[in-house]
Design a protein around this motif. Structure first.
Motif, PDB file in Angstrom:
ATOM      1  N   GLU A  33       0.742  -1.176   0.017  1.00  0.00           N
ATOM      2  CA  GLU A  33       0.166  -0.111   0.089  1.00  0.00           C
ATOM      3  C   GLU A  33       0.991   1.399  -0.129  1.00  0.00           C
ATOM      4  N   TRP A  34       1.954   1.394  -1.008  1.00  0.00           N
ATOM      5  CA  TRP A  34       2.503   2.554  -1.052  1.00  0.00           C
ATOM      6  C   TRP A  34       1.704   3.807  -1.952  1.00  0.00           C
ATOM      7  N   VAL A  36      -2.292   4.059  -3.558  1.00  0.00           N
ATOM      8  CA  VAL A  36      -3.590   3.563  -3.745  1.00  0.00           C
ATOM      9  C   VAL A  36      -4.362   4.031  -4.724  1.00  0.00           C
ATOM     10  N   TYR A  49      -9.876  -0.791  -6.793  1.00  0.00           N
ATOM     11  CA  TYR A  49      -8.867   0.010  -6.406  1.00  0.00           C
ATOM     12  C   TYR A  49      -7.716  -1.109  -6.549  1.00  0.00           C
ATOM     13  N   CYS A  51      -3.591  -1.477  -5.319  1.00  0.00           N
ATOM     14  CA  CYS A  51      -2.445  -0.842  -4.392  1.00  0.00           C
ATOM     15  C   CYS A  51      -1.171  -0.953  -5.353  1.00  0.00           C
ATOM     16  N   GLY A  53       2.807  -1.077  -4.818  1.00  0.00           N
ATOM     17  CA  GLY A  53       3.842  -1.129  -4.214  1.00  0.00           C
ATOM     18  C   GLY A  53       5.257  -1.165  -4.637  1.00  0.00           C
ATOM     19  N   GLN A 174      -5.921   8.637  -6.526  1.00  0.00           N
ATOM     20  CA  GLN A 174      -4.992   8.038  -6.006  1.00  0.00           C
ATOM     21  C   GLN A 174      -4.689   8.837  -4.492  1.00  0.00           C
ATOM     22  N   GLY A 177      -0.732   5.260   0.669  1.00  0.00           N
ATOM     23  CA  GLY A 177      -1.248   4.437   1.326  1.00  0.00           C
ATOM     24  C   GLY A 177      -0.315   4.010   2.659  1.00  0.00           C
ATOM     25  N   SER A 178      -0.856   3.193   3.371  1.00  0.00           N
ATOM     26  CA  SER A 178      -0.421   2.881   4.677  1.00  0.00           C
ATOM     27  C   SER A 178       1.181   2.529   4.872  1.00  0.00           C
TER      28      SER A 178
END
Length: 214
Positions: A33-34, A36, A49, A51, A53, A174, A177-178
């Motif tokens: 999740e870099w 999204v 969606y 993710c 990374g 976009q 992400g976490s």
């Protein structure tokens, strides 16, 4: 005056902070999740969606209000669709991990020899400075990857994925992400640990073995 463990509280704290920072930054590399991506327009691509990374991309589709993973693709050397920012960020994160390990090794070496009392102050301090420098460089590498990732999001940069992925060049929206948040925290801790590890001992203090009389 003997130098005990209590005299190196900053270095011990720096080692602990660096360890936590290394764990967080290493964990962030494995997270996907870099970036999204949200696809809300069903006219061209299925809604859902993705993710994006550092090492793989995962696609999720909406089916009756439930998001299910369609498939994940792990990047390979032959994936020519990868943009330059991801390829460089991969190397930055790997370099940060290696430098973090080297920094931990220098810290362990200095702390262990301080405990045994076989290093003079100057040698112990130099080992901690090397460790602190390596950790700060690692933190800068991680921070560079995080900021570049954030820049790509804010400038709405796209990725020309393979047509089989059923992903657009640019998503409708976009966001960060976490994984980028975890990496940011790891970078901050790495930079902070460098200051603690580089803290200089009081002048004139040397490390001597502590003799206990029986």
């Amino acid at each position: 005056m003997p130098l005990t463990i209590s005299s190196a509280e900053c270095q011990v704290a720096g080692f602990a902070i660096a360890t936590i920072g290394w764990i967080l930054s290493s964990t962030s590399m494995g997270l996907v999740e870099w970036r999204v991506w949200h696809m809300n327009d069903p006219s061209f691509f299925p809604t859902g969606y993705a993710c994006v990374g550092m090492w793989r991309v995962c696609m999720y589709r909406h089916h009756i209000n439930i998001s299910t993973a369609k498939f994940c693709h792990r990047y390979t050397y032959y994936d020519d669709f990868l943009p330059l920012n991801i390829r460089i960020s991969q190397h930055l994160m790997l370099l940060a991990s290696i430098l973090g390990l080297a920094g931990k090794a220098y810290s362990i070496y200095a702390l262990w020899n301080m405990h045994l009392g076989i290093l003079h102050k100057r040698k112990a301090y130099c080992s901690f400075v090397v460790s602190g420098t390596l950790n700060m460089i690692a933190g800068l590498c991680i921070l560079s990857a995080v900021l570049w990732n954030y820049y790509c999001i804010t400038t709405l940069q796209g990725i020309a994925f393979s047509p089989s992925f059923q992903l657009p060049f640019k998503p409708d929206t976009q966001e960060t992400g976490s994984a980028a948040v975890v990496a940011s925290l790891g970078a901050v801790l790495k930079l902070l640990s460098g200051f603690f590890l580089s803290y200089q001992f009081s002048p004139g203090i040397q490390v001597h073995p502590k003799i206990i009389e029986t």
